[in-house]
Design a protein around this motif. Sequence first.
Motif, mmCIF file in Angstrom:
data_model
loop_
_atom_site.group_PDB
_atom_site.id
_atom_site.type_symbol
_atom_site.label_atom_id
_atom_site.label_comp_id
_atom_site.label_asym_id
_atom_site.label_seq_id
_atom_site.Cartn_x
_atom_site.Cartn_y
_atom_site.Cartn_z
ATOM 1 N N PRO A 83 84.873 75.435 -8.427
ATOM 2 C CA PRO A 83 85.259 75.259 -7.002
ATOM 3 C C PRO A 83 85.033 75.707 -5.679
ATOM 4 O O PRO A 83 85.673 74.446 -5.021
ATOM 5 C CB PRO A 83 86.468 76.251 -7.660
ATOM 6 C CG PRO A 83 85.857 77.442 -7.818
ATOM 7 C CD PRO A 83 84.711 76.482 -9.026
ATOM 8 N N ALA A 84 83.885 76.261 -5.685
ATOM 9 C CA ALA A 84 83.709 76.395 -4.110
ATOM 10 C C ALA A 84 82.647 75.217 -3.925
ATOM 11 O O ALA A 84 82.389 75.138 -2.910
ATOM 12 C CB ALA A 84 82.856 77.883 -3.941
ATOM 13 N N ALA A 85 82.154 74.710 -4.608
ATOM 14 C CA ALA A 85 81.629 73.203 -4.528
ATOM 15 C C ALA A 85 81.977 72.061 -4.419
ATOM 16 O O ALA A 85 82.103 71.751 -3.212
ATOM 17 C CB ALA A 85 79.811 73.111 -5.795
ATOM 18 N N LEU A 86 83.309 72.331 -5.383
ATOM 19 C CA LEU A 86 84.413 70.949 -5.130
ATOM 20 C C LEU A 86 85.450 71.208 -3.389
ATOM 21 O O LEU A 86 84.810 69.797 -2.873
ATOM 22 C CB LEU A 86 85.516 71.331 -5.860
ATOM 23 C CG LEU A 86 85.047 71.121 -7.637
ATOM 24 C CD1 LEU A 86 85.780 71.232 -8.559
ATOM 25 C CD2 LEU A 86 84.521 69.503 -7.521
ATOM 26 N N LEU A 87 85.032 72.153 -3.109
ATOM 27 C CA LEU A 87 85.818 72.808 -1.893
ATOM 28 C C LEU A 87 84.469 71.644 -0.720
ATOM 29 O O LEU A 87 84.723 71.486 0.558
ATOM 30 C CB LEU A 87 85.947 73.756 -1.807
ATOM 31 C CG LEU A 87 87.294 74.231 -2.590
ATOM 32 C CD1 LEU A 87 87.758 75.984 -2.152
ATOM 33 C CD2 LEU A 87 88.396 73.189 -2.266
ATOM 34 N N LEU A 88 83.752 72.677 -0.799
ATOM 35 C CA LEU A 88 82.501 72.246 0.053
ATOM 36 C C LEU A 88 82.662 69.961 0.507
ATOM 37 O O LEU A 88 82.361 70.006 1.440
ATOM 38 C CB LEU A 88 81.364 72.651 -0.071
ATOM 39 C CG LEU A 88 80.179 73.074 1.181
ATOM 40 C CD1 LEU A 88 80.730 73.229 2.244
ATOM 41 C CD2 LEU A 88 78.677 73.281 0.136
ATOM 42 N N VAL A 89 82.266 69.853 -1.060
ATOM 43 C CA VAL A 89 82.049 68.315 -0.906
ATOM 44 C C VAL A 89 83.441 67.259 -0.101
ATOM 45 O O VAL A 89 83.643 66.913 0.251
ATOM 46 C CB VAL A 89 82.060 67.697 -2.253
ATOM 47 C CG1 VAL A 89 82.475 66.175 -2.772
ATOM 48 C CG2 VAL A 89 80.881 68.116 -2.991
ATOM 49 N N ALA A 90 85.364 68.268 -0.385
ATOM 50 C CA ALA A 90 85.579 67.472 -0.091
ATOM 51 C C ALA A 90 86.318 68.177 1.342
ATOM 52 O O ALA A 90 86.620 66.879 2.199
ATOM 53 C CB ALA A 90 87.228 68.474 -1.180
ATOM 54 N N TYR A 91 85.324 69.067 2.195
ATOM 55 C CA TYR A 91 85.163 69.334 3.628
ATOM 56 C C TYR A 91 84.236 68.420 3.844
ATOM 57 O O TYR A 91 84.621 67.458 5.017
ATOM 58 C CB TYR A 91 84.887 70.631 3.755
ATOM 59 C CG TYR A 91 84.010 71.300 5.492
ATOM 60 C CD1 TYR A 91 85.287 71.352 6.272
ATOM 61 C CD2 TYR A 91 82.735 71.173 6.000
ATOM 62 C CE1 TYR A 91 84.970 71.144 7.290
ATOM 63 C CE2 TYR A 91 82.276 71.306 7.266
ATOM 64 C CZ TYR A 91 83.786 70.984 7.370
ATOM 65 O OH TYR A 91 83.347 71.745 9.139
ATOM 66 N N PHE A 92 83.043 67.907 3.591
ATOM 67 C CA PHE A 92 82.397 67.101 4.059
ATOM 68 C C PHE A 92 82.333 65.865 3.765
ATOM 69 O O PHE A 92 82.136 64.192 4.726
ATOM 70 C CB PHE A 92 81.016 67.276 3.589
ATOM 71 C CG PHE A 92 79.937 68.237 3.800
ATOM 72 C CD1 PHE A 92 79.564 68.143 5.363
ATOM 73 C CD2 PHE A 92 79.425 69.058 3.228
ATOM 74 C CE1 PHE A 92 79.173 69.454 6.276
ATOM 75 C CE2 PHE A 92 78.938 70.362 3.740
ATOM 76 C CZ PHE A 92 79.075 70.478 4.665
ATOM 77 N N VAL A 93 84.062 65.162 2.668
ATOM 78 C CA VAL A 93 84.543 63.293 2.625
ATOM 79 C C VAL A 93 85.614 63.645 4.143
ATOM 80 O O VAL A 93 85.037 62.553 4.133
ATOM 81 C CB VAL A 93 84.832 63.812 1.163
ATOM 82 C CG1 VAL A 93 85.433 62.031 1.261
ATOM 83 C CG2 VAL A 93 83.676 63.742 0.251
#
Length: 237
Positions: A83-93
């Motif tokens: 979930p941390a990686a997915l949240l980080l991806v969502a932040y950059f997107v």
Amino acid sequence: MLRRVYKRIVAGAALFTVELIFVWLLFLVCIIGFLYIGAEILQGDKMGIDAAAFAFSKDIASPFIDQLIKFITFFASRQFLTPAALLLVAYFVFVRKHRWYSLKVPVIALGSITLNLVLKFFFDRPRPVMPLVEAAGLSFPSGHSMVAASFYGLIIYLVWRHVRPYAWRNVLAALLAIFVLLIGFSRIYLRVHYATDVLAGFSAGFLWVIIGIWALQRLERLSKKELDPVVEEETVA
């Protein structure tokens, strides 16, 4: 005015040189360290650091340390990092809208996991006996340590590039580096990995994040070189 500009250019060049030297030294240390430990493991040699690390862990053991270590090791688990990686991806997107940063996260995270599985299969080292928690799979290199080095190594890179002022940047980068070391130690304390597993995991993880960032930066530059002339032609037309 010119003197100020000159000083800024010199300071920037000096900082870039120091950072470049540090990255290259880290790269070389990681390669040499991993190759040395890997060669010893393949030959079946026992390394004194493994016994010493277990002895130190036993000396400091207590119910409080047990709970603290389990808490720390959670931050390199699949349950947290996914979930941390997915949240980080969502932040950059969606927030920063930085396409290449959004690619760096899954490439480095998934690549690190895949590489770790390949290395485990190749070295085929059993885990230590009598672990304090359940752990499946092979031992070398430590998956938690390798993924922590790559994932938090990427965050250290992002902090170093974007956090200002510099004092905060240095503090955050240092705290993240210490946290990675604590994650590695947690695997030794819990007796699910040898110290050499952890050191090899750090080496492979930092190598992967350096190579991954470098490769994606090259692709980013190449894509811009290819796109810019097309945009200019369409603008002129």
